[in-house]
Design a protein around this motif. Structure first.
Motif, PDB file in Angstrom:
ATOM      1  N   LEU A 168       5.747  -3.504  -5.352  1.00 34.02           N
ATOM      2  CA  LEU A 168       5.214  -2.281  -4.735  1.00 34.02           C
ATOM      3  C   LEU A 168       5.191  -2.361  -3.206  1.00 34.02           C
ATOM      4  N   GLY A 169       5.387  -3.562  -2.670  1.00 33.71           N
ATOM      5  CA  GLY A 169       5.385  -3.732  -1.214  1.00 33.71           C
ATOM      6  C   GLY A 169       3.999  -3.615  -0.605  1.00 33.71           C
ATOM      7  N   ILE A 170       2.993  -4.109  -1.329  1.00 32.35           N
ATOM      8  CA  ILE A 170       1.607  -4.066  -0.856  1.00 32.35           C
ATOM      9  C   ILE A 170       0.986  -5.449  -1.017  1.00 32.35           C
ATOM     10  N   PRO A 171      -0.119  -5.736  -0.307  1.00 34.30           N
ATOM     11  CA  PRO A 171      -0.786  -7.030  -0.459  1.00 34.30           C
ATOM     12  C   PRO A 171      -1.381  -7.212  -1.859  1.00 34.30           C
ATOM     13  N   VAL A 172      -1.514  -8.461  -2.271  1.00 34.26           N
ATOM     14  CA  VAL A 172      -2.092  -8.786  -3.581  1.00 34.26           C
ATOM     15  C   VAL A 172      -3.523  -8.246  -3.667  1.00 34.26           C
ATOM     16  N   GLY A 173      -4.264  -8.336  -2.566  1.00 35.35           N
ATOM     17  CA  GLY A 173      -5.638  -7.818  -2.554  1.00 35.35           C
ATOM     18  C   GLY A 173      -5.692  -6.328  -2.852  1.00 35.35           C
ATOM     19  N   THR A 174      -4.698  -5.591  -2.410  1.00 30.62           N
ATOM     20  CA  THR A 174      -4.649  -4.154  -2.684  1.00 30.62           C
ATOM     21  C   THR A 174      -4.406  -3.903  -4.165  1.00 30.62           C
ATOM     22  N   VAL A 175      -3.547  -4.706  -4.775  1.00 27.25           N
ATOM     23  CA  VAL A 175      -3.305  -4.580  -6.218  1.00 27.25           C
ATOM     24  C   VAL A 175      -4.605  -4.840  -6.972  1.00 27.25           C
ATOM     25  N   ARG A 176      -5.303  -5.898  -6.583  1.00 26.92           N
ATOM     26  CA  ARG A 176      -6.580  -6.231  -7.256  1.00 26.92           C
ATOM     27  C   ARG A 176      -7.606  -5.123  -7.069  1.00 26.92           C
ATOM     28  N   SER A 177      -7.655  -4.559  -5.892  1.00 28.44           N
ATOM     29  CA  SER A 177      -8.570  -3.462  -5.607  1.00 28.44           C
ATOM     30  C   SER A 177      -8.233  -2.236  -6.462  1.00 28.44           C
ATOM     31  N   ARG A 178      -6.944  -1.925  -6.548  1.00 32.95           N
ATOM     32  CA  ARG A 178      -6.522  -0.778  -7.363  1.00 32.95           C
ATOM     33  C   ARG A 178      -6.860  -0.998  -8.829  1.00 32.95           C
ATOM     34  N   ILE A 179      -6.718  -2.220  -9.285  1.00 33.14           N
ATOM     35  CA  ILE A 179      -7.067  -2.530 -10.679  1.00 33.14           C
ATOM     36  C   ILE A 179      -8.565  -2.350 -10.886  1.00 33.14           C
ATOM     37  N   PHE A 180      -9.368  -2.892  -9.973  1.00 30.77           N
ATOM     38  CA  PHE A 180     -10.820  -2.805 -10.090  1.00 30.77           C
ATOM     39  C   PHE A 180     -11.282  -1.348 -10.151  1.00 30.77           C
ATOM     40  N   TYR A 181     -10.862  -0.561  -9.170  1.00 32.96           N
ATOM     41  CA  TYR A 181     -11.298   0.834  -9.124  1.00 32.96           C
ATOM     42  C   TYR A 181     -10.612   1.678 -10.203  1.00 32.96           C
ATOM     43  N   GLY A 182      -9.416   1.304 -10.569  1.00 40.48           N
ATOM     44  CA  GLY A 182      -8.725   1.999 -11.645  1.00 40.48           C
ATOM     45  C   GLY A 182      -9.419   1.815 -12.983  1.00 40.48           C
ATOM     46  N   LEU A 183      -9.897   0.593 -13.250  1.00 34.36           N
ATOM     47  CA  LEU A 183     -10.622   0.341 -14.505  1.00 34.36           C
ATOM     48  C   LEU A 183     -11.944   1.114 -14.540  1.00 34.36           C
ATOM     49  N   LYS A 184     -12.592   1.216 -13.380  1.00 37.23           N
ATOM     50  CA  LYS A 184     -13.822   2.020 -13.323  1.00 37.23           C
ATOM     51  C   LYS A 184     -13.508   3.488 -13.623  1.00 37.23           C
ATOM     52  N   ALA A 185     -12.429   3.999 -13.040  1.00 38.31           N
ATOM     53  CA  ALA A 185     -12.027   5.384 -13.271  1.00 38.31           C
ATOM     54  C   ALA A 185     -11.603   5.589 -14.722  1.00 38.31           C
ATOM     55  N   LEU A 186     -10.933   4.606 -15.286  1.00 39.35           N
ATOM     56  CA  LEU A 186     -10.504   4.676 -16.687  1.00 39.35           C
ATOM     57  C   LEU A 186     -11.712   4.723 -17.616  1.00 39.35           C
ATOM     58  N   ARG A 187     -12.701   3.888 -17.342  1.00 40.66           N
ATOM     59  CA  ARG A 187     -13.924   3.877 -18.141  1.00 40.66           C
ATOM     60  C   ARG A 187     -14.618   5.243 -18.069  1.00 40.66           C
ATOM     61  N   LEU A 188     -14.692   5.811 -16.881  1.00 41.89           N
ATOM     62  CA  LEU A 188     -15.310   7.123 -16.697  1.00 41.89           C
ATOM     63  C   LEU A 188     -14.523   8.203 -17.447  1.00 41.89           C
ATOM     64  N   ALA A 189     -13.198   8.143 -17.360  1.00 45.96           N
ATOM     65  CA  ALA A 189     -12.362   9.120 -18.061  1.00 45.96           C
ATOM     66  C   ALA A 189     -12.577   9.037 -19.559  1.00 45.96           C
ATOM     67  N   MET A 190     -12.714   7.834 -20.082  1.00 41.50           N
ATOM     68  CA  MET A 190     -12.939   7.671 -21.523  1.00 41.50           C
ATOM     69  C   MET A 190     -14.308   8.188 -21.926  1.00 41.50           C
ATOM     70  N   GLU A 191     -15.305   7.969 -21.089  1.00 39.59           N
ATOM     71  CA  GLU A 191     -16.626   8.515 -21.360  1.00 39.59           C
ATOM     72  C   GLU A 191     -16.604  10.035 -21.370  1.00 39.59           C
ATOM     73  N   GLU A 192     -15.868  10.628 -20.430  1.00 41.99           N
ATOM     74  CA  GLU A 192     -15.741  12.084 -20.376  1.00 41.99           C
ATOM     75  C   GLU A 192     -15.038  12.624 -21.625  1.00 41.99           C
ATOM     76  N   MET A 193     -14.169  11.821 -22.205  1.00 40.18           N
ATOM     77  CA  MET A 193     -13.464  12.221 -23.417  1.00 40.18           C
ATOM     78  C   MET A 193     -14.336  12.052 -24.665  1.00 40.18           C
ATOM     79  N   GLY A 194     -15.531  11.472 -24.491  1.00 39.66           N
ATOM     80  CA  GLY A 194     -16.423  11.288 -25.616  1.00 39.66           C
ATOM     81  C   GLY A 194     -16.242   9.979 -26.346  1.00 39.66           C
ATOM     82  N   VAL A 195     -15.559   9.044 -25.733  1.00 38.63           N
ATOM     83  CA  VAL A 195     -15.341   7.743 -26.355  1.00 38.63           C
ATOM     84  C   VAL A 195     -16.456   6.819 -25.938  1.00 38.63           C
ATOM     85  N   GLU A 196     -17.093   6.207 -26.926  1.00 39.13           N
ATOM     86  CA  GLU A 196     -18.169   5.273 -26.626  1.00 39.13           C
ATOM     87  C   GLU A 196     -17.576   3.934 -26.232  1.00 39.13           C
ATOM     88  N   PRO A 197     -18.167   3.290 -25.212  1.00 39.74           N
ATOM     89  CA  PRO A 197     -17.623   1.988 -24.775  1.00 39.74           C
ATOM     90  C   PRO A 197     -17.836   0.900 -25.809  1.00 39.74           C
TER      91      PRO A 197
END
Length: 178
Positions: A149-178
Motif C-alpha cells: 500500500l506504500g504506507i508505514p506499518v504503524g498506519t496499517v496497524r492503526s487502520r486495523i485497530f480502528y477498522g475492527l472498532k468500526a466493524l464491531r459497531l457495524a455488526m451491533e447496528e445490524m443486530g448481531v450480538e458480540p
C-alpha cells in the motif's frame, strides 16, 4: 362524543413475503443446528416475531433482509442451546433426542457468520476494510501489506485497530450480538 382512534402504525417488513422467501431456509438452518424439528419450528417463529418487533431497526442499506434474518436466527439458536443447557431435563420430555450440536460447530453457522461479516465490512471505510481483509482474512503480514500500500506499518496497524472498532459497531447496528 366519539372516541378518536389513532391510525395503526404498519410495519415496513412484509412478514408473509419474508417468510415465503426465507422461512424454509431458516428452518433448515435451525433444524441442522438443533437436530429437533419442533425446536427448529419454534426458532423460525421466534425469528419472525423478533423481526416484526424490530422492523424499525432493519435498514436495507446496512444488510440484506436474508442476512438480517439469519443474524436473528443465529441469536435465537444460541438462546435455545443455552436454555436447554440450563434445563437439560426438558429435552427428555420431547420425542426427539434434543439438541445435537452447539452453534459454531458446523458449516451452516460459519456460513451465516461469513454473510454477517461481509455485510458489516461493506459498511466501514475502504482503508480500514483493505487493512482488515488483507491481514485478518488473508493472513498476510503487516509489513507486506504496508509495503504493497506504500504506507508505514504503524498506519496499517492503526487502520486495523480502528477498522475492527468500526466493524464491531457495524455488526451491533445490524443486530448481531458480540
Amino acid at each position: 362524543m366519539a372516541l378518536r382512534r389513532e391510525p395503526v402504525q404498519t410495519h415496513e417488513l412484509d412478514v408473509r413475503a419474508a417468510y415465503a422467501a426465507h422461512g424454509p431456509e431458516l428452518y433448515r438452518f435451525a433444524h441442522h443446528q438443533l437436530g429437533d424439528s419442533g425446536a427448529a419450528q419454534d426458532v423460525v417463529q421466534e425469528v419472525f416475531l423478533r423481526a416484526w418487533r424490530a422492523t424499525g431497526s432493519f435498514d436495507p442499506q446496512l444488510a440484506s433482509l436474508r442476512t438480517w434474518l439469519f443474524a436473528i436466527a443465529r441469536n435465537v439458536v444460541i438462546d435455545q442451546v443455552r436454555r436447554c443447557a440450563v434445563r437439560p431435563w426438558q429435552r427428555d420430555l420431547t420425542d426427539d433426542a434434543g439438541l445435537q450440536a452447539a452453534p459454531g460447530d458446523d458449516l451452516d453457522e460459519r456460513l451465516v457468520d461469513a454473510w454477517v461479516v461481509e455485510e458489516a465490512l461493506r459498511r466501514i471505510g475502504e482503508d480500514h476494510r483493505v487493512a482488515i481483509v488483507q491481514t485478518h482474512l488473508r493472513g498476510r503480514p503487516h509489513q507486506e501489506v504496508a509495503a504493497e500500500l506504500g504506507i508505514p506499518v504503524g498506519t496499517v496497524r492503526s487502520r486495523i485497530f480502528y477498522g475492527l472498532k468500526a466493524l464491531r459497531l457495524a455488526m451491533e447496528e445490524m443486530g448481531v450480538e458480540p
